[in-house]
Design a protein around this motif. Sequence first.
Motif, short mmCIF file in Angstrom:
data_model
loop_
_atom_site.label_atom_id
_atom_site.label_comp_id
_atom_site.label_asym_id
_atom_site.label_seq_id
_atom_site.Cartn_x
_atom_site.Cartn_y
_atom_site.Cartn_z
N LYS A 5 0.84 -1.21 0.00
CA LYS A 5 0.00 0.00 0.00
C LYS A 5 0.88 1.26 0.00
CE LYS A 5 -4.11 -1.88 0.28
NZ LYS A 5 -4.87 -1.99 -0.95
N GLN A 6 1.99 1.21 0.74
CA GLN A 6 2.92 2.34 0.75
C GLN A 6 3.44 2.62 -0.66
OE1 GLN A 6 5.70 1.04 3.92
NE2 GLN A 6 5.68 3.19 4.51
N VAL A 7 3.89 1.56 -1.34
CA VAL A 7 4.42 1.72 -2.69
C VAL A 7 3.33 2.22 -3.63
CG1 VAL A 7 5.40 0.49 -4.68
CG2 VAL A 7 6.25 0.01 -2.37
N GLU A 8 2.14 1.66 -3.49
CA GLU A 8 1.02 2.06 -4.34
C GLU A 8 0.72 3.55 -4.19
OE1 GLU A 8 -3.29 0.19 -4.84
OE2 GLU A 8 -1.82 -1.25 -4.07
N ALA A 9 0.83 4.08 -2.99
CA ALA A 9 0.49 5.47 -2.71
C ALA A 9 1.60 6.46 -3.10
CB ALA A 9 0.17 5.64 -1.23
N MET A 10 2.78 5.97 -3.41
CA MET A 10 3.92 6.85 -3.70
C MET A 10 3.79 7.55 -5.03
SD MET A 10 7.16 4.53 -2.65
CE MET A 10 7.36 3.91 -1.00
N MET A 11 4.16 8.83 -5.04
CA MET A 11 4.30 9.57 -6.30
C MET A 11 5.73 9.34 -6.75
SD MET A 11 3.22 11.44 -8.73
CE MET A 11 1.58 11.71 -8.09
N LEU A 12 5.92 8.58 -7.81
CA LEU A 12 7.26 8.18 -8.23
C LEU A 12 7.75 8.86 -9.50
CD1 LEU A 12 6.94 4.34 -7.58
CD2 LEU A 12 8.07 6.05 -6.13
N ASP A 127 6.17 6.50 -19.44
CA ASP A 127 4.84 6.23 -18.89
C ASP A 127 4.57 4.74 -18.84
OD1 ASP A 127 4.34 8.93 -18.55
OD2 ASP A 127 3.15 9.14 -20.37
N GLU A 128 4.92 4.05 -19.90
CA GLU A 128 4.71 2.60 -19.96
C GLU A 128 5.56 1.88 -18.89
OE1 GLU A 128 6.31 -0.59 -23.10
OE2 GLU A 128 4.94 0.90 -23.97
N LYS A 129 6.81 2.24 -18.79
CA LYS A 129 7.72 1.57 -17.85
C LYS A 129 7.39 1.90 -16.40
CE LYS A 129 9.91 -0.39 -21.12
NZ LYS A 129 9.22 -1.54 -21.64
N VAL A 133 7.11 -0.97 -13.58
CA VAL A 133 7.98 -0.97 -12.40
C VAL A 133 7.14 -0.87 -11.13
CG1 VAL A 133 9.76 0.37 -11.18
CG2 VAL A 133 10.00 -0.10 -13.63
N ARG A 134 6.12 -0.02 -11.14
CA ARG A 134 5.26 0.11 -9.96
C ARG A 134 4.62 -1.24 -9.62
NH1 ARG A 134 3.09 4.25 -7.38
NH2 ARG A 134 3.38 5.74 -9.04
N SER A 135 4.12 -1.93 -10.61
CA SER A 135 3.52 -3.26 -10.38
C SER A 135 4.54 -4.23 -9.78
CB SER A 135 2.98 -3.84 -11.69
OG SER A 135 1.96 -3.05 -12.19
N GLU A 136 5.75 -4.21 -10.31
CA GLU A 136 6.81 -5.09 -9.81
C GLU A 136 7.19 -4.72 -8.38
OE1 GLU A 136 9.47 -8.08 -9.39
OE2 GLU A 136 7.92 -7.88 -10.92
N MET A 137 7.22 -3.44 -8.08
CA MET A 137 7.56 -3.00 -6.72
C MET A 137 6.49 -3.46 -5.71
SD MET A 137 8.88 0.83 -7.64
CE MET A 137 9.47 1.35 -6.03
N ILE A 138 5.24 -3.38 -6.10
CA ILE A 138 4.14 -3.82 -5.23
C ILE A 138 4.26 -5.32 -5.00
CG2 ILE A 138 1.63 -4.11 -5.12
CD1 ILE A 138 1.48 -1.35 -6.62
N LYS A 139 4.58 -6.06 -6.06
CA LYS A 139 4.76 -7.51 -5.94
C LYS A 139 5.93 -7.83 -5.00
CE LYS A 139 5.81 -11.54 -8.81
NZ LYS A 139 7.12 -11.86 -8.25
#
Length: 181
Positions: A5-12, A127-129, A133-139
């Motif tokens: 949830k932390q990673v999901e909420a991050m503005m990256l 934008d694509e990457k 990367v966000r999906s991989e970080m959440i995983k």
Amino acid sequence: MSLGKQVEAMMLDRHVHVEQLPDLDLYMDQVIQLFELAYQDLKRDEKEKIMTKTMINNYAKGHLLLPAKNKRYTKEHVMMISMIYEMKGALSLKDIKKVLDTAGVTAQEPKNGSAASLYRSYLNCADEKTELVRSEMIKQAADMEKKEADPYVQQVLLILSFIHQSNLYRRAAEKMIDSLP
């Protein structure tokens, strides 16, 4: 809050999009203000500076971008500054220059539209990457929570894992730069 949830909420990620650029040339203070507004969500604290006059002057002195015309910066200048800004967190100015020189966007007579074309392609790729990367970080966060019970240790291990991956990507980029003509 879970690590995922932390990673999901991050503005990256943020960018100066072509549509944000005015059709008229900008003075340096206006360029800096544009970057401050575009990247403000990425600041770690209020005092952090995204872009400074010294940075822009160093990019010009290092021939990373063409000199301003009558102290004004074109859309192409802003696009170049944005790409330099993205690369400077991981690469030396020497490496950035080699990348941009190879792309043909730093020459006194750059290929017509080459900076804009490169920048648009970069934004599409970024934008694509970012989503991948966000999906991989959440995983990875979810995997870490399964492996380690202590939330503090989970977070530290995830930080170390992200740093390690960042170093791998940077080293791979450096190897690719070394193989450029």
